[in-house]
Design an enzyme around this catalytic site. Structure first.
Site, PDB file in Angstrom:
ATOM      1  N   LYS A 124      47.349  42.788  48.404  1.00  0.00           N
ATOM      2  CA  LYS A 124      46.024  43.191  47.259  1.00  0.00           C
ATOM      3  C   LYS A 124      47.075  44.297  47.288  1.00  0.00           C
ATOM      4  O   LYS A 124      47.899  45.383  47.857  1.00  0.00           O
ATOM      5  CB  LYS A 124      45.247  44.119  47.918  1.00  0.00           C
ATOM      6  CG  LYS A 124      43.894  44.382  46.818  1.00  0.00           C
ATOM      7  CD  LYS A 124      43.248  43.169  46.976  1.00  0.00           C
ATOM      8  CE  LYS A 124      41.977  43.081  45.389  1.00  0.00           C
ATOM      9  NZ  LYS A 124      41.511  41.565  46.092  1.00  0.00           N
ATOM     10  N   ASP A 164      41.820  41.622  39.627  1.00  0.00           N
ATOM     11  CA  ASP A 164      40.946  41.573  40.173  1.00  0.00           C
ATOM     12  C   ASP A 164      40.087  42.964  39.261  1.00  0.00           C
ATOM     13  O   ASP A 164      40.105  43.363  38.443  1.00  0.00           O
ATOM     14  CB  ASP A 164      41.054  42.908  41.898  1.00  0.00           C
ATOM     15  CG  ASP A 164      39.561  42.943  42.618  1.00  0.00           C
ATOM     16  OD1 ASP A 164      39.152  41.773  43.384  1.00  0.00           O
ATOM     17  OD2 ASP A 164      39.260  44.500  42.920  1.00  0.00           O
ATOM     18  N   THR A 207      36.180  32.606  40.247  1.00  0.00           N
ATOM     19  CA  THR A 207      35.055  33.302  41.059  1.00  0.00           C
ATOM     20  C   THR A 207      33.517  33.069  41.258  1.00  0.00           C
ATOM     21  O   THR A 207      33.273  32.448  41.735  1.00  0.00           O
ATOM     22  CB  THR A 207      35.262  34.578  40.737  1.00  0.00           C
ATOM     23  OG1 THR A 207      37.479  34.077  40.900  1.00  0.00           O
ATOM     24  CG2 THR A 207      34.982  35.434  42.440  1.00  0.00           C
TER      25      THR A 207
HETATM   26  P1  NDP Z   1      35.452  43.649  35.980  1.00  0.00           P
HETATM   27  O1  NDP Z   1      36.115  44.650  36.474  1.00  0.00           O
HETATM   28  O2  NDP Z   1      35.852  42.218  36.079  1.00  0.00           O
HETATM   29  O3  NDP Z   1      34.069  44.256  36.627  1.00  0.00           O
HETATM   30  C1  NDP Z   1      33.941  44.953  37.878  1.00  0.00           C
HETATM   31  C2  NDP Z   1      32.058  44.947  37.135  1.00  0.00           C
HETATM   32  O4  NDP Z   1      31.394  46.217  38.187  1.00  0.00           O
HETATM   33  C3  NDP Z   1      31.534  45.568  36.558  1.00  0.00           C
HETATM   34  O5  NDP Z   1      30.185  45.510  36.174  1.00  0.00           O
HETATM   35  C4  NDP Z   1      31.531  47.509  36.299  1.00  0.00           C
HETATM   36  O6  NDP Z   1      30.975  48.435  35.776  1.00  0.00           O
HETATM   37  C5  NDP Z   1      31.681  47.136  37.771  1.00  0.00           C
HETATM   38  N1  NDP Z   1      31.620  48.289  38.978  1.00  0.00           N
HETATM   39  C6  NDP Z   1      32.874  48.808  39.088  1.00  0.00           C
HETATM   40  N2  NDP Z   1      33.035  49.160  40.212  1.00  0.00           N
HETATM   41  C7  NDP Z   1      31.506  50.429  40.272  1.00  0.00           C
HETATM   42  C8  NDP Z   1      31.470  51.042  40.876  1.00  0.00           C
HETATM   43  N3  NDP Z   1      31.823  51.491  41.771  1.00  0.00           N
HETATM   44  N4  NDP Z   1      29.771  51.368  41.137  1.00  0.00           N
HETATM   45  C9  NDP Z   1      29.804  50.209  40.464  1.00  0.00           C
HETATM   46  N5  NDP Z   1      29.211  49.239  40.303  1.00  0.00           N
HETATM   47  C10 NDP Z   1      30.872  49.443  39.583  1.00  0.00           C
HETATM   48  O7  NDP Z   1      36.019  42.954  37.836  1.00  0.00           O
HETATM   49  P2  NDP Z   1      35.532  41.541  38.863  1.00  0.00           P
HETATM   50  O8  NDP Z   1      34.765  40.864  38.298  1.00  0.00           O
HETATM   51  O9  NDP Z   1      36.640  40.766  38.648  1.00  0.00           O
HETATM   52  O10 NDP Z   1      35.368  42.067  40.459  1.00  0.00           O
HETATM   53  C11 NDP Z   1      33.962  42.519  40.651  1.00  0.00           C
HETATM   54  C12 NDP Z   1      34.113  41.973  42.567  1.00  0.00           C
HETATM   55  O11 NDP Z   1      34.677  41.085  42.658  1.00  0.00           O
HETATM   56  C13 NDP Z   1      35.479  42.957  43.366  1.00  0.00           C
HETATM   57  O12 NDP Z   1      34.486  43.088  44.802  1.00  0.00           O
HETATM   58  C14 NDP Z   1      36.371  41.999  43.119  1.00  0.00           C
HETATM   59  O13 NDP Z   1      36.753  42.254  44.069  1.00  0.00           O
HETATM   60  C15 NDP Z   1      35.803  40.581  43.242  1.00  0.00           C
HETATM   61  N6  NDP Z   1      36.693  39.355  43.484  1.00  0.00           N
HETATM   62  C16 NDP Z   1      36.947  38.872  42.241  1.00  0.00           C
HETATM   63  C17 NDP Z   1      37.423  38.526  42.004  1.00  0.00           C
HETATM   64  C18 NDP Z   1      38.863  38.145  40.952  1.00  0.00           C
HETATM   65  O14 NDP Z   1      38.912  36.365  40.434  1.00  0.00           O
HETATM   66  N7  NDP Z   1      38.239  38.601  40.184  1.00  0.00           N
HETATM   67  C19 NDP Z   1      38.570  37.111  43.594  1.00  0.00           C
HETATM   68  C20 NDP Z   1      36.790  37.541  44.460  1.00  0.00           C
HETATM   69  C21 NDP Z   1      36.784  38.734  44.193  1.00  0.00           C
HETATM   70  P3  NDP Z   1      31.750  49.124  34.478  1.00  0.00           P
HETATM   71  O15 NDP Z   1      32.066  48.200  33.882  1.00  0.00           O
HETATM   72  O16 NDP Z   1      30.881  49.856  34.253  1.00  0.00           O
HETATM   73  O17 NDP Z   1      33.151  49.507  35.360  1.00  0.00           O
HETATM   74  O1  2IT Z   2      39.350  39.417  45.748  1.00  0.00           O
HETATM   75  C1  2IT Z   2      40.569  38.122  45.819  1.00  0.00           C
HETATM   76  O2  2IT Z   2      40.646  36.688  45.719  1.00  0.00           O
HETATM   77  C2  2IT Z   2      40.949  38.169  43.669  1.00  0.00           C
HETATM   78  N1  2IT Z   2      40.983  39.694  43.533  1.00  0.00           N
HETATM   79  C3  2IT Z   2      41.775  37.119  43.985  1.00  0.00           C
HETATM   80  C4  2IT Z   2      42.888  37.230  43.920  1.00  0.00           C
HETATM   81  C5  2IT Z   2      44.123  36.331  43.489  1.00  0.00           C
HETATM   82  O3  2IT Z   2      45.458  36.036  43.578  1.00  0.00           O
HETATM   83  O4  2IT Z   2      43.270  34.864  43.259  1.00  0.00           O
END
Ligand code: NDP
Ligand code: 2IT
Length: 450
Positions: A124, A164, A207
């Site tokens: 990461k 992420d 995801t």
């Molecule tokens: P994005 O940046 O697209 O969205 C994040 C969302 O979570 C936004 O709505 C944001 O609000 C909110 N958020 C972020 N930080 C905080 C915080 N500290 N408190 C409250 N709300 C928060 O990220 P993703 O959707 O990609 O990621 C979301 C989760 O999924 C994470 O835990 C990530 O690690 C996990 N994940 C992502 C993957 C991917 O493919 N993208 C794969 C697997 C897991 P705001 O816009 O107001 O900041």
């Molecule tokens: O938490 C996760 O699995 C991700 N942010 C995606 C990782 C990836 O390599 O696609």
């Protein structure tokens, strides 16, 4: 043995390592009977080796903003374990990013990637850069400066970063452009790329869609239920949340909530996806408050008005809850409220969004709880499909990727549920996921020697 390793780890990591220690403790506690059943794990010091990253890379990112001011941020890549394949995992750009946070995420990624059954190790990275309020050119300048430092440590067979929090198609596009310019190498050194230069169809959806495929399989197998007509709560409004909501709606569920870092929307009529995408889709980061300006049946609660011990998003009656925002966003009191309001399943979209005591409460109350390392593995799985397409210079169509994603999520559920059962932990998918993931990694570590 597990207690000794945890004590040593606490000594060697500073007190601020709480999310890393939280993730490690959970895994090691699941593994106690497993490691005692096979003396090779101790002989090869597998547990000790698995809690220490192979490599931690930290660098300075210097860039120039639109006012010609020099800005400096911290950049990191934690390459935790590559016994199963090239290091693989996302990049997070958020002001809260620290090395400790990335260690926890990289550690979780090793186990998630192992559960996919695909040849990928765990890593990461990210930065404390805050993309909010920055222009496209500032984002581009930052990404280019970040890649100037990172490029020497990554590569299609070495380490393949992806998105992420705060890193989506736009950022990966800028990062890849700079990688290609510096190295002159048009290889899949990043995944989640725009389709125009090697991205896989469906990676943006993967995801969230995968989370729902996992949920559907778990509900069908465990309680012979489907998602059709069910009320669901989702937190977050980013990549994972939007696609979780979209797929839930495809399957006929009614999603009544979403949230961001400033507040929560409750819409008893069901979230209006077109409206939500106009507010949050395509790199738009407007406040969710805009939602109620267009839809007066909905309620917006500002973060300041949340219950003192939890989050408003978890206070509405629902059949299933999908935390899709960030770590530790579902607390013990949120869990109690969900159970009181009739929730029967919690499926994690984010990484470690549920606190350990909330997970215990779900287990004590017979709630079906799916840990993120199993249920959100669809994103990294389609990233691996992208690596595969890049290596063979092929392009797969949407249906092929969707079909393979669905199959892999059902397979992960089956492996996790079966492992839990075989280890006397029926329906404990946390233990099932940790044990199944561990065995695959440990086997590779033993076979490759020291
Ligand atoms: P994005 O940046 O697209 O969205 C994040 C969302 O979570 C936004 O709505 C944001 O609000 C909110 N958020 C972020 N930080 C905080 C915080 N500290 N408190 C409250 N709300 C928060 O990220 P993703 O959707 O990609 O990621 C979301 C989760 O999924 C994470 O835990 C990530 O690690 C996990 N994940 C992502 C993957 C991917 O493919 N993208 C794969 C697997 C897991 P705001 O816009 O107001 O900041
Ligand atoms: O938490 C996760 O699995 C991700 N942010 C995606 C990782 C990836 O390599 O696609």
């Amino acid at each position: 043995m597990v207690e000794k390793i945890l004590a040593n780890l606490e000594k060697s990591n500073c007190a601020t390592d709480s999310t890393f220690m939280q993730a490690v403790s959970e895994v090691l506690r699941s593994l106690t009977p497993t490691v005692e059943s096979d003396s090779r794990y101790e002989r090869y010091a597998i547990l000790e080796r698995l809690v220490t990253p192979d490599r931690v890379i930290q660098f300075k990112v210097q860039w120039v903003d639109d006012q010609n001011r020099v800005q400096i941020n911290n950049g990191y890549r934690v390459q935790f374990n590559n016994s199963l394949g090239p290091y693989k995992g996302g990049l997070r750009f958020h002001p809260s990013v620290t090395l400790e946070m990335l260690k926890f995420l990289a550690y979780e990624q090793i186990f998630k990637n192992s559960l996919t059954g695909l040849p990928i190790g765990g890593a990461k990275g990210g930065s404390d850069f805050d993309p909010k309020g920055k222009s496209d050119f500032e984002i581009m300048n930052f990404c280019r400066a970040f890649m100037r430092e990172l490029h020497q440590y990554i590569g299609a067979r070495v380490d393949v970063p992806a998105g992420d929090i705060g890193v989506g198609l736009r950022e990966i596009g800028f990062l890849f452009g700079e990688y290609r310019r510096i190295t002159r190498n048009y290889e899949g050194a990043l995944s989640g790329k725009p389709y125009a230069f090697g991205g896989s169809l469906m990676r943006p959806q993967a995801t969230g869609y995968g989370v729902v495929y996992f949920a559907a399989e778990m509900l069908k197998e465990e309680i012979q239920e489907s998602l059709e007509g069910q009320i669901c709560s989702v937190s977050g409004a980013g990549n994972v949340a939007l696609h979780t909501i979209e797929k839930l709606q495809h399957l006929g569920a009614k999603v009544i909530t979403c949230s961001d870092s400033e507040g929560t929307i409750y819409d008893p009529e069901g979230i209006d996806m077109d409206l939500l995408k106009r507010i949050k889709g395509n790199e738009r980061h407007l406040s969710l408050e805009h939602y109620i300006q267009k839809k007066d049946t909905a309620v917006y609660t500002k973060k300041e008005d949340y219950p003192h011990d939890g989050h408003t998003v978890w206070s509405y009656p629902c059949f299933a809850a999908f935390p899709c925002a960030t770590q530790n966003e579902l607390t013990l009191s949120d869990a109690a409220r969900l159970i009181e309001n009739g929730c029967i399943a919690v499926i994690e979209g984010a990484n470690m969004p549920t606190t350990p005591n909330a997970i215990d409460l779900f287990h004590e109350n017979g709630i079906l709880f799916a840990p993120g390392k199993a249920s959100n593995a669809g994103g990294v799985a389609v990233s691996e499909f992208e690596m595969s397409q890049n290596a063979s210079m092929e392009k797969w169509d949407f249906d092929k990727v969707d079909h393979k994603l669905n199959a892999i999520m059902r397979q992960i559920y089956k492996r996790v549920a079966l492992t839990a059962k075989e280890n006397g932990k029926e329906r404990n998918f946390v233990d099932g996921a940790n044990i199944a993931a561990f065995k695959r990694i440990a086997e590779a570590m033993i076979l490759e020697g020291i």
